[in-house]
Design a protein around this motif. Structure first.
Motif, PDB file in Angstrom:
ATOM      1  N   GLN A 660       9.664 -13.139 -14.430  1.00 54.44           N
ATOM      2  CA  GLN A 660       9.329 -13.693 -13.120  1.00 54.44           C
ATOM      3  C   GLN A 660      10.215 -14.879 -12.760  1.00 54.44           C
ATOM      4  OE1 GLN A 660       5.170 -14.631 -12.917  1.00 54.44           O
ATOM      5  NE2 GLN A 660       4.518 -12.479 -12.934  1.00 54.44           N
ATOM      6  N   LEU A 661      10.609 -15.663 -13.752  1.00 47.90           N
ATOM      7  CA  LEU A 661      11.408 -16.846 -13.458  1.00 47.90           C
ATOM      8  C   LEU A 661      12.773 -16.479 -12.897  1.00 47.90           C
ATOM      9  CD1 LEU A 661      10.650 -19.107 -16.553  1.00 47.90           C
ATOM     10  CD2 LEU A 661       9.655 -19.234 -14.262  1.00 47.90           C
ATOM     11  N   ALA A 662      13.317 -15.343 -13.300  1.00 49.35           N
ATOM     12  CA  ALA A 662      14.663 -14.959 -12.868  1.00 49.35           C
ATOM     13  C   ALA A 662      14.671 -14.260 -11.513  1.00 49.35           C
ATOM     14  CB  ALA A 662      15.316 -14.052 -13.908  1.00 49.35           C
ATOM     15  N   TYR A 663      13.506 -13.843 -11.042  1.00 53.67           N
ATOM     16  CA  TYR A 663      13.467 -13.027  -9.825  1.00 53.67           C
ATOM     17  C   TYR A 663      13.596 -13.887  -8.566  1.00 53.67           C
ATOM     18  CZ  TYR A 663      11.666 -10.246  -5.978  1.00 53.67           C
ATOM     19  OH  TYR A 663      11.517  -9.617  -4.769  1.00 53.67           O
ATOM     20  N   TYR A 664      14.389 -13.417  -7.633  1.00 56.76           N
ATOM     21  CA  TYR A 664      14.335 -13.942  -6.267  1.00 56.76           C
ATOM     22  C   TYR A 664      14.896 -12.894  -5.314  1.00 56.76           C
ATOM     23  CZ  TYR A 664      19.327 -15.194  -6.722  1.00 56.76           C
ATOM     24  OH  TYR A 664      20.682 -15.173  -6.915  1.00 56.76           O
ATOM     25  N   LYS A 665      14.469 -13.036  -4.072  1.00 57.20           N
ATOM     26  CA  LYS A 665      14.934 -12.160  -3.001  1.00 57.20           C
ATOM     27  C   LYS A 665      15.086 -13.001  -1.750  1.00 57.20           C
ATOM     28  CE  LYS A 665      13.710  -7.910  -0.461  1.00 57.20           C
ATOM     29  NZ  LYS A 665      12.726  -6.818  -0.352  1.00 57.20           N
ATOM     30  N   ILE A 666      16.245 -12.924  -1.137  1.00 62.32           N
ATOM     31  CA  ILE A 666      16.517 -13.694   0.068  1.00 62.32           C
ATOM     32  C   ILE A 666      16.970 -12.734   1.163  1.00 62.32           C
ATOM     33  CG2 ILE A 666      17.962 -15.473   1.125  1.00 62.32           C
ATOM     34  CD1 ILE A 666      18.096 -16.820  -1.593  1.00 62.32           C
ATOM     35  N   GLN A 697      15.526 -16.977   7.875  1.00 61.98           N
ATOM     36  CA  GLN A 697      15.726 -16.878   6.430  1.00 61.98           C
ATOM     37  C   GLN A 697      14.390 -16.835   5.707  1.00 61.98           C
ATOM     38  OE1 GLN A 697      17.067 -20.397   3.827  1.00 61.98           O
ATOM     39  NE2 GLN A 697      18.966 -19.413   4.489  1.00 61.98           N
ATOM     40  N   ASP A 698      14.225 -15.862   4.812  1.00 58.25           N
ATOM     41  CA  ASP A 698      13.054 -15.751   3.943  1.00 58.25           C
ATOM     42  C   ASP A 698      13.512 -15.793   2.499  1.00 58.25           C
ATOM     43  OD1 ASP A 698      11.291 -15.443   6.093  1.00 58.25           O
ATOM     44  OD2 ASP A 698      11.559 -13.266   6.123  1.00 58.25           O
ATOM     45  N   SER A 699      12.946 -16.713   1.715  1.00 60.34           N
ATOM     46  CA  SER A 699      13.274 -16.839   0.304  1.00 60.34           C
ATOM     47  C   SER A 699      12.020 -16.559  -0.507  1.00 60.34           C
ATOM     48  CB  SER A 699      13.813 -18.243  -0.003  1.00 60.34           C
ATOM     49  OG  SER A 699      14.110 -18.383  -1.374  1.00 60.34           O
ATOM     50  N   THR A 700      12.073 -15.495  -1.319  1.00 63.65           N
ATOM     51  CA  THR A 700      10.903 -15.033  -2.067  1.00 63.65           C
ATOM     52  C   THR A 700      11.149 -15.182  -3.560  1.00 63.65           C
ATOM     53  OG1 THR A 700      10.367 -13.445  -0.320  1.00 63.65           O
ATOM     54  CG2 THR A 700       9.369 -13.077  -2.486  1.00 63.65           C
ATOM     55  N   ALA A 701      10.144 -15.688  -4.269  1.00 62.80           N
ATOM     56  CA  ALA A 701      10.237 -15.844  -5.720  1.00 62.80           C
ATOM     57  C   ALA A 701       8.827 -15.997  -6.274  1.00 62.80           C
ATOM     58  CB  ALA A 701      11.102 -17.044  -6.085  1.00 62.80           C
ATOM     59  N   PHE A 702       8.737 -16.005  -7.616  1.00 63.19           N
ATOM     60  CA  PHE A 702       7.469 -16.275  -8.270  1.00 63.19           C
ATOM     61  C   PHE A 702       7.375 -17.772  -8.542  1.00 63.19           C
ATOM     62  CE2 PHE A 702       7.909 -11.807  -9.060  1.00 63.19           C
ATOM     63  CZ  PHE A 702       6.608 -11.322  -8.995  1.00 63.19           C
ATOM     64  N   ILE A 703       6.365 -18.391  -7.983  1.00 64.88           N
ATOM     65  CA  ILE A 703       6.141 -19.824  -8.141  1.00 64.88           C
ATOM     66  C   ILE A 703       4.812 -20.009  -8.857  1.00 64.88           C
ATOM     67  CG2 ILE A 703       5.950 -22.029  -6.941  1.00 64.88           C
ATOM     68  CD1 ILE A 703       7.455 -20.693  -4.598  1.00 64.88           C
ATOM     69  N   THR A 745      24.520 -21.368  -1.081  1.00 63.54           N
ATOM     70  CA  THR A 745      24.547 -20.173  -1.914  1.00 63.54           C
ATOM     71  C   THR A 745      23.141 -19.607  -2.047  1.00 63.54           C
ATOM     72  OG1 THR A 745      24.168 -21.303  -4.017  1.00 63.54           O
ATOM     73  CG2 THR A 745      26.436 -21.187  -3.227  1.00 63.54           C
ATOM     74  N   PHE A 746      23.078 -18.311  -2.334  1.00 71.69           N
ATOM     75  CA  PHE A 746      21.776 -17.664  -2.487  1.00 71.69           C
ATOM     76  C   PHE A 746      21.014 -18.249  -3.673  1.00 71.69           C
ATOM     77  CE2 PHE A 746      24.441 -14.374  -0.403  1.00 71.69           C
ATOM     78  CZ  PHE A 746      23.732 -14.293   0.778  1.00 71.69           C
ATOM     79  N   GLN A 747      21.718 -18.538  -4.752  1.00 69.57           N
ATOM     80  CA  GLN A 747      21.049 -19.120  -5.908  1.00 69.57           C
ATOM     81  C   GLN A 747      20.446 -20.477  -5.556  1.00 69.57           C
ATOM     82  OE1 GLN A 747      20.446 -17.796  -8.931  1.00 69.57           O
ATOM     83  NE2 GLN A 747      19.329 -19.651  -9.515  1.00 69.57           N
ATOM     84  N   ASP A 748      21.178 -21.302  -4.819  1.00 73.00           N
ATOM     85  CA  ASP A 748      20.650 -22.610  -4.429  1.00 73.00           C
ATOM     86  C   ASP A 748      19.464 -22.482  -3.484  1.00 73.00           C
ATOM     87  OD1 ASP A 748      22.382 -23.991  -6.004  1.00 73.00           O
ATOM     88  OD2 ASP A 748      23.719 -24.621  -4.389  1.00 73.00           O
ATOM     89  N   LEU A 749      19.444 -21.419  -2.672  1.00 72.99           N
ATOM     90  CA  LEU A 749      18.348 -21.241  -1.709  1.00 72.99           C
ATOM     91  C   LEU A 749      17.148 -20.521  -2.310  1.00 72.99           C
ATOM     92  CD1 LEU A 749      20.409 -20.237   1.444  1.00 72.99           C
ATOM     93  CD2 LEU A 749      19.107 -22.349   1.130  1.00 72.99           C
ATOM     94  N   SER A 750      17.264 -20.054  -3.537  1.00 73.01           N
ATOM     95  CA  SER A 750      16.150 -19.334  -4.155  1.00 73.01           C
ATOM     96  C   SER A 750      15.086 -20.321  -4.620  1.00 73.01           C
ATOM     97  CB  SER A 750      16.652 -18.515  -5.349  1.00 73.01           C
ATOM     98  OG  SER A 750      17.022 -19.381  -6.413  1.00 73.01           O
ATOM     99  N   ALA A 751      13.899 -19.817  -4.797  1.00 72.11           N
ATOM    100  CA  ALA A 751      12.803 -20.639  -5.304  1.00 72.11           C
ATOM    101  C   ALA A 751      12.563 -20.383  -6.786  1.00 72.11           C
ATOM    102  CB  ALA A 751      11.527 -20.347  -4.514  1.00 72.11           C
ATOM    103  N   ASN A 752      13.483 -19.676  -7.444  1.00 75.26           N
ATOM    104  CA  ASN A 752      13.259 -19.298  -8.840  1.00 75.26           C
ATOM    105  C   ASN A 752      13.847 -20.323  -9.794  1.00 75.26           C
ATOM    106  OD1 ASN A 752      16.056 -18.774  -8.711  1.00 75.26           O
ATOM    107  ND2 ASN A 752      15.848 -17.197 -10.270  1.00 75.26           N
TER     108      ASN A 752
END
Length: 973
Positions: A660-666, A697-703, A745-752
């Motif tokens: 879950q920590l590695a997952y994100y979708k933008i 923009q939608d940033s999805t992750a497991f928080i 960057t997508f990684q910087d914008l992720s919540a993961n």
């Protein structure tokens, strides 16, 4: 050199002593020039577009050739220059008519309909043609009984001449690289070619260019498009993440017809670049001969792995006689064995209290997690295919369907013999005998030397990692243009997607108890193990709980649709108006499954009893021939991967879970609209426009175990003004002002949260980061003083409203404390200013030179609580120099590239610095016949090493990739 093209041409024509013996009536330029060639025996070469709908003047008989040609071209807006003793080129003196129509677009970018070069000569024989004009394209019968041939003027000089002509005609600040011939780009790696443009540097951490940096900005602030549209990109390495940059590994140079680097924005160009926008232009069948076939084969020898690898490419293109339909297909295959030797230290922001042998304590000290002596080996295969269908059912329509597919298999393994002061020794209470420290920029100290005691705790380890890695990327694009009488409509729709990652990323971990003696210097990583022999495989035992396998996939897909309308106007200084809209729907997703040995595995005792001699591959090869110093670890016992698969893997029974920590979708939905006007008043020309962009923009992750989405929207208005003043026919003054933006960057914008594979430290994103905005100015002068020659100087200034900095703090993740680094917007920004100087000249007799230098001064406003920073990605000095020679049979080029220190992320109290780097490359080719040539090339001739350290002198990594040499042959019909 020639100060007057007429004088030079006249002098040479006098030497020929030819006369026009018969009158040449007024007629089309094509026919008139062919008749002139028939009577004088001279070749005349010119771009087909300048002769469209142009009529010649009548010429009486009995005139000397130079006078006859002057009269023939009178009142046409054309003039002539001499290329050699028997070849003349026809050019346009009216540059406004030559500039490519910016409304005749390929995507948002003006696609130059390259067409072909026409050669007017009477009944040419094969021997009369120079190899640089050797590709016969088409013969048209003329009323004069001669023939008009369509040929490509190829080779180094032809490429440079076309690139300069495009730059000269552009309204904005533009640099261009043009293919020297079909399938023949200046460098095998496209990014390596780009770094020969002023203001561009590349990242060669893997031995060849992968990411580009433009005018002091980081690679993430510079977009790359193909034919005006996005190309989905991905990476294979576990520590790489999707970014706004472009992975040039996936792009075969044989696919490329030309590169256009737009350094000043225009309203009809895609937003998202602050440094520059790169457009990769592929070929179309209507730009080539009615039938073209090109094949090439090459063998490349890489010195460090001591391997020879094959490379093949081919292109076939056909169009019908009426020019209404054409088809093109090309394929490129490249195999490459890669080896990279690395001496590494892994930075960590954990602070320790260091106790020496006398009991003295030094508090709050940075210590590297560890480091090692590494060897990376990769078997790389890339297959790239391109297919294009082009329709021109009438003169008004131009429709093209383009498909590009790139597949890369990048299976690799690396082995690293480790020392672990911060990762193992100090957390277990080790003291340090004779510790040595250096001060850090944030007021603390870092441990760089000493003996870490306690021979009963782990101090040495080896971590072999085996990966089955891949990258795939596809583009399908439909482009249609309709040209009305004084208006033009353009539409483009397409889809691009990419996948990258690994189906297997499995490590093994063997360790042994010993003390460690370390000596870390800016250019030295030295270690010894007093209590074990690094070449003794039996000294290390397997640690099952440290074993894991990562199955990772990063994906990107984008749908886009665009429409443009442009109108030619007779409104005084306003010559054209263009407007359009564009919609993009882009999604990036990152997933990972982790396999680990279960604590209930019945084979744990058997696994723990294994020592590495049961699966050893003997002793590693000699490492670090250039980077190593006296105390570097150059050889050690290493793993046999096949033996490990056979003996260890059946006992592991890895249990896989979704990470879950590695997952994100933008997801980003971007809507843009623009309006742009082209103006011209006397010698002044340019464009003025504004681009409006809405980003959802939608940033999805497991928080904290729950999947959630953070949404935001913003709207930007980006004005731009570009202007060119023609002081005279050869001297231009160019300027531009604009506002630009770059999304993070997508990684910087992720919540993961991403945990580093080796050190266990973590990095996290921030979906509320603001984009980076820049106000920009550039002004320069360009002097085109001779054929294929230029001297120019350009000043540029950028004021960034913010930049991204990172702050590290301890957080509890899954019940354990981790140092987590997160990105934040700075309250203040950064200023970049610099100068680009360029000198390009053809000296005659086949010799020429390209020289450019860029100075970039970047000032970053301080961040409270942080050490003083320098702008990430910037190198203050960049220098590119090439000398070349080319005649009918032989061509050669020697190229040198230098860039000064480049700055990166903040760690251990200061920034990472990549030391100044230089590289020398060479190419040569021999034209055996009109259609067959052989070539050789050499890359990194002097085997330069990449040195990375912190600004305080703590080493990070020293990487040696070795030189590469290739020999091949090319056949073209």
């Amino acid at each position: 050199m020639a100060c007057s093209h007429i004088v030079l041409a006249a002098d040479t024509l006098e030497q020929v002593g030819s006369l026009v013996t018969e009158p040449i009536p007024a007629q089309s330029i094509d026919r008139a020039l062919t008749e002139f060639s028939r009577q004088t025996g001279l070749q005349i070469v010119y771009v087909s577009g300048i002769a469209d709908r142009v009529k010649s003047a009548a010429v009486p008989g009995g005139l000397r050739s130079d006078e006859a040609l002057r009269r023939l071209l009178a009142d046409t807006g054309l003039y002539f220059e001499f290329l050699d003793h028997r070849t003349i080129t026809i050019l346009s003196s009216n540059k406004t008519t030559l500039r490519p129509s910016r409304s005749a677009t390929q995507g948002a970018l003006g696609r130059r309909d390259v067409g072909y070069i026409r050669l007017a000569q009477a009944d040419p024989t094969p021997e009369a043609r120079t190899p640089s004009q050797r590709s016969l394209q088409q013969t048209e019968t003329t009323e004069g009984g001669g023939s008009l041939e369509e040929v490509f003027v190829t080779g180094i000089r032809g490429s440079l001449r076309e690139s300069l002509q495009t730059k000269r005609e552009a309204t904005a600040v533009l640099d261009v690289i043009t293919s020297e011939d079909i399938g023949k780009f200046p460098d095998k790696n496209v990014a390596d070619s780009l770094q020969r443009i002023p203001g561009i540097s590349v990242d060669r951490i893997w031995g060849e260019g992968r990411d580009i940096f433009v005018r002091g900005t980081d690679s993430t602030m510079n977009r790359t498009v193909m034919n005006g549209q996005s190309v989905a990109s991905a990476y294979w390495w576990a520590n790489d993440n999707p970014s706004r940059g472009f992975n040039y590994d996936i792009l075969a140079s044989e696919l490329v017809a030309g590169l256009e680097v737009h350094k000043s924005p225009e309203a009809d160009l895609d937003e998202g670049s602050i440094g520059g926008l790169v457009n990769v232009r592929t070929r179309r069948p209507m730009e080539l001969a009615p039938f073209t076939l090109q094949l090439s084969g090459e063998a490349q020898y890489s010195e460090l792995p001591d391997e020879i690898d094959p490379q093949f490419s081919g292109l076939v293109s056909w169009r019908n006689e009426s020019g209404t339909f054409g088809a093109l297909a090309s394929v490129s295959y490249q195999a490459r064995n890669v080896r990279r030797d690395g001496l590494e230290a892994f930075p960590d922001n954990t602070l320790f209290d260091i106790t020496d042998q006398n009991g003295a304590v030094t508090e709050d000290v940075y210590v590297v997690w560890g480091g090692g002596s590494a060897i990376f080996q990769q078997d790389r295969e890339r297959l790239t295919a391109n297919a294009t269908l082009q329709f021109r059912p009438t003169e008004r329509w131009d429709i093209a369907l383009n498909f590009v597919n790139s597949d890369m298999d990048m299976d690799n393994h690396n082995q690293n013999y480790l020392f672990m002061p911060g990762g193992y020794k100090l957390p277990q209470g080790a003291t340090v005998t004779n510790p040595q420290f250096v001060p850090t920029s944030d007021g603390r100290h870092a441990l760089i030397g000493g003996t870490l005691e306690d021979s009963s705790t782990p101090g040495a380890a080896i971590e072999p990692i085996y990966r089955e890695a891949f990258i795939e990327s596809q583009v399908i694009d439909l482009d249609a243009t309709f040209a009305g009488e004084r208006w033009r409509a353009h539409g483009q729709v397409g889809y691009t997607q990419a996948e990258g990652g690994s189906d297997r990323d499995q490590n093994y971990w063997f360790e042994g108890d010993t003390r460690e003696v370390i000596n870390l210097r800016p250019s030295a990583i030295e270690v010894s193990y007093p209590d074990l022999d690094a070449t003794d495989a039996a000294a290390l035992h397997l640690v099952p709980e440290n074993l894991r396998d990562w199955v990772r996939k990063m994906e990107e897909e984008e749908f886009y649709v665009q429409g443009d309308l442009s109108f030619e106007l007779d409104a005084g200084w306003l010559r054209a108006l263009k407007t359009g809209v564009k919609l993009r729907d882009d999604t990036v997703e990152n997933t990972r499954r982790v396999g680990r040995v279960s604590s209930t595995n019945p084979n744990l005792a058997q696994l723990s009893a294994l020592t590495m001699d049961a699966v050893s591959g003997g002793i590693s090869p000699e490492l670090h021939g250039e980077a190593g110093t006296g105390g570097s670890l150059r050889r050690y016992a290493w793993l046999d991967g096949a033996a490990a698969m056979r003996i260890i893997n059946p006992l592991l029974d890895l249990q896989y879970t979704f990470d879950q920590l590695a997952y994100y979708k933008i997801n980003e939905q971007i809507a843009a609209a623009y309006i742009k006007g082209d103006f011209e008043a006397g010698r002044l020309r340019g464009n003025l426009g504004v681009r409006a962009v809405r980003t959802d923009q939608d940033s999805t992750a497991f928080i904290t175990g729950t999947r959630g989405t953070v949404s935001r929207s913003y709207t930007d208005y980006l004005p731009s003004l570009n202007a060119v003043f023609e002081v005279n026919d050869d001297l231009l003054v160019r300027g531009a002002v604009s506002r630009a933006m770059a999304r993070n960057t997508f990684q910087d914008l992720s919540a993961n949260i991403t945990i580093d594979a080796t050190t266990g430290s973590a990095s996290a994103g921030n979906p509320l980061l603001d984009p980076i905005y820049a106000d920009q100015l550039e002004v320069g002068a360009e002097w085109y003083f001779a054929d294929a020659s230029l001297i120019s100087a350009t000043y540029f200034w950028k004021s960034l409203d913010t930049f991204i900095y990172r702050r590290t703090a301890s957080e509890v993740i899954d019940g354990r404390p981790l140092n987590v680094t997160r990105p934040f917007n700075s309250d203040d920004g950064a200023d970049i200013q610099g100068v680009e100087l360029q000198w390009q000249q053809s000296f005659g007799a086949g010799f020429g030179m390209l020289l450019n230098y860029t100075f970039t001064d970047a000032k970053v406003d301080p961040v409270p609580g942080q050490p003083k920073l320098k702008l990430q990605g910037n190198s203050e000095d960049q220098l590119n120099a090439s000398v070349y020679f080319e005649n009918d049979r032989f061509g050669a080029r020697l190229s040198y590239n230098y860039r000064s220190d480049a700055y990166g992320a903040l760690t251990m109290g200061s920034q990472i610095v990549t030391d100044a780097y230089k590289q020398l490359d060479a190419t040569a080719n021999w034209n055996l016949t009109r259609d067959v040539s052989v070539f050789v090339s050499a890359v990194n001739l002097t085997n330069e090493v990449i040195f990375q350290r912190t600004d305080d002198g703590i080493p990070i990594g020293f990487y040696e990739n070795g030189p590469r040499y290739s020999v091949g042959a090319r056949v073209k019909f």
